[in-house]
Design an enzyme around this catalytic site. Structure first.
Site: not given
Ligand code: PMP
Length: 409
Positions: A153, A330
């Site tokens: 992410n 942060c």
């Molecule tokens: N895994 C990854 C790689 C993510 O990017 C995210 C969301 N930022 C999540 C899990 C969590 O997802 P959710 O918001 O649906 O709980």
């Protein structure tokens, strides 16, 4: 430029597609019935859930729609994957994962350690890639599950999960392979039957592919030893209890169908990303792209600007009407670089100046150009007030290494 802000933070969440919203509305209005009820009115919501299941199965190339179950998002799905596999395999007490997982896996593994399980967390190199031999060696006699994300992410680095899952199965076919594919589903095509036959469990979230927040799904391959995580009613064939979020599930189904029609956007987004990176690397000194040499998501760039502070970049971008994200934690009250950048050994002075840009199929070239136009000015004004920067030479201070160390001793 109108006064609408430029949204370049699509890895955080995406805009709900108009088609998704419209498909959801009837299930928040007249089609409000509980899908488990026996009267004919409940058939509408029930059929709608099954149609959505079919769409998600098709997007993932799953063998059967019964392998898809709906959850409240990827966080729940990841919890269910890990705990569910461990509960079904009580003799196996070891987990393999990576240092760069999302907290929805990372924090679960910490909790598992507190509950007596052993966890091996694989490191990554400077490009964010994993060492396959290390994975091979990490598997122990009582390894229950290997959990390795698909796309990161923060950096967009994609792990070769087809190959990694094959390695795991070659060592021990009973080890369950889970991948958190939240950032890849809908962005790049994948096929659990043809391309990823060794992936047992895959988790995803609707709001990363222009679906609604609070809805996700997990693929659990038929025959995999896994036990339900949420227990109660008999919804989802007793694999996930709780009255279904019908509108959310319908939204995810439509989002999945739209994503399939939009994979053609992959090339456009990749070109846009490459244009952005080339322009920024050309215009600004002392900047690099985290994970640049690795295979990456077409929509994600993680910049590291040396000797500036990520949160200041975000504030200045926000003043210019641009939404993005930084690589420091942060929000949690510390200015530490993220665990992902730390695991990649990005130098302290650069990890602090990280900026994540993530686009979507709705991002226009003009929006990316706006970022290209304003970012060089922002970085140079922040550097002008940086104690590490020499304004005479427009370069880091000659003694910057000593200076940084002294400051942070
Ligand atoms: N895994 C990854 C790689 C993510 O990017 C995210 C969301 N930022 C999540 C899990 C969590 O997802 P959710 O918001 O649906 O709980």
């Amino acid at each position: 430029m109108d006064n609408k802000s430029v949204y370049l933070d699509n890895n955080a969440t995406t805009a709900l597609a108009q088609e998704v919203l419209e498909a959801m509305l009837p299930y928040l209005r007249e089609q409000f019935y509980n899908p488990s009820s026996s009267y004919p009115e409940a058939k509408g919501p029930r059929d709608a859930i099954e149609a959505a299941r079919e769409s998600v199965a098709r997007l993932l190339g799953a063998g059967a729609k019964s392998e898809i179950l709906f959850t409240s998002g990827a966080t729940e799905a990841n919890n269910a994957a890990l705990w569910g596999v461990l509960r079904a395999n009580p003799d196996r007490r070891h987990i393999v994962t990576t240092q760069v997982e999302h907290p929805a896996v990372l924090e679960v593994t910490k909790e598992l350690e507190r509950n007596g399980y052993r966890v091996t967390r694989l490191g990554v190199d400077r490009d964010g890639t994993l060492d396959k031999v290390e994975l091979l060696q990490a598997i122990e006699k009582d390894t229950a599950i290997v959990s390795i994300m698909h796309g990161n992410n923060e950096t967009g680095v994609i792990f070769p999960i087809a190959e990694l899952s094959r390695i795991v199965k070659a060592v021990d076919s009973k080890v369950v392979f889970h991948t958190d594919a939240t950032q890849t589903v809908g962005k790049i095509p994948l096929n659990l039957t043809k391309g990823l036959p060794d992936v047992d469990i895959l988790t995803l979230s609707a709001h990363k592919l222009h679906g609604p927040k609070g809805t996700g799904a997990m693929f659990v391959r038929r025959g995999v030893r896994w036990r339900p995580w949420l227990i109660g009613g008999h919804q989802e064939r007793s694999r996930r209890a709780g009255t279904e979020n019908v509108a959310g599930i319908v939204g995810l189904g439509v989002a999945a169908r739209l994503a399939m029609h939009n994979f053609v956007q992959e090339t456009r987004l990749k070109l846009l990303r490459d244009k952005l990176e080339a322009a920024i690397l050309e215009a600004i000194p002392n900047v690099f792209v985290n994970g640049q040499n690795a295979e990456r998501l077409p929509n994600t760039t993680s910049f590291a600007f040396e000797y500036v502070e990520g949160e200041s970049i975000l504030l200045a971008l926000s003043d210019a009407g641009i939404c993005a994200s930084s690589g420091s934690a942060c929000t949690s009250g510390s200015l530490d670089p993220s665990h992902v950048l730390k695991a990649m050994h990005i130098p302290f002075s650069a990890a602090h100046g990280s900026l994540r840009i993530s686009t979507s199929r709705y991002t226009t070239e003009a929006e990316v150009q706006r970022l290209i136009d304003v970012l060089p000015g922002i970085i140079s004004s922040l550097r002008r007030i940086s104690p590490y920067w020499d304004n005479e030479t427009n370069a880091p201070r000659a003694d910057v290494d000593v200076f940084v160390q002294e400051k942070y001793r």
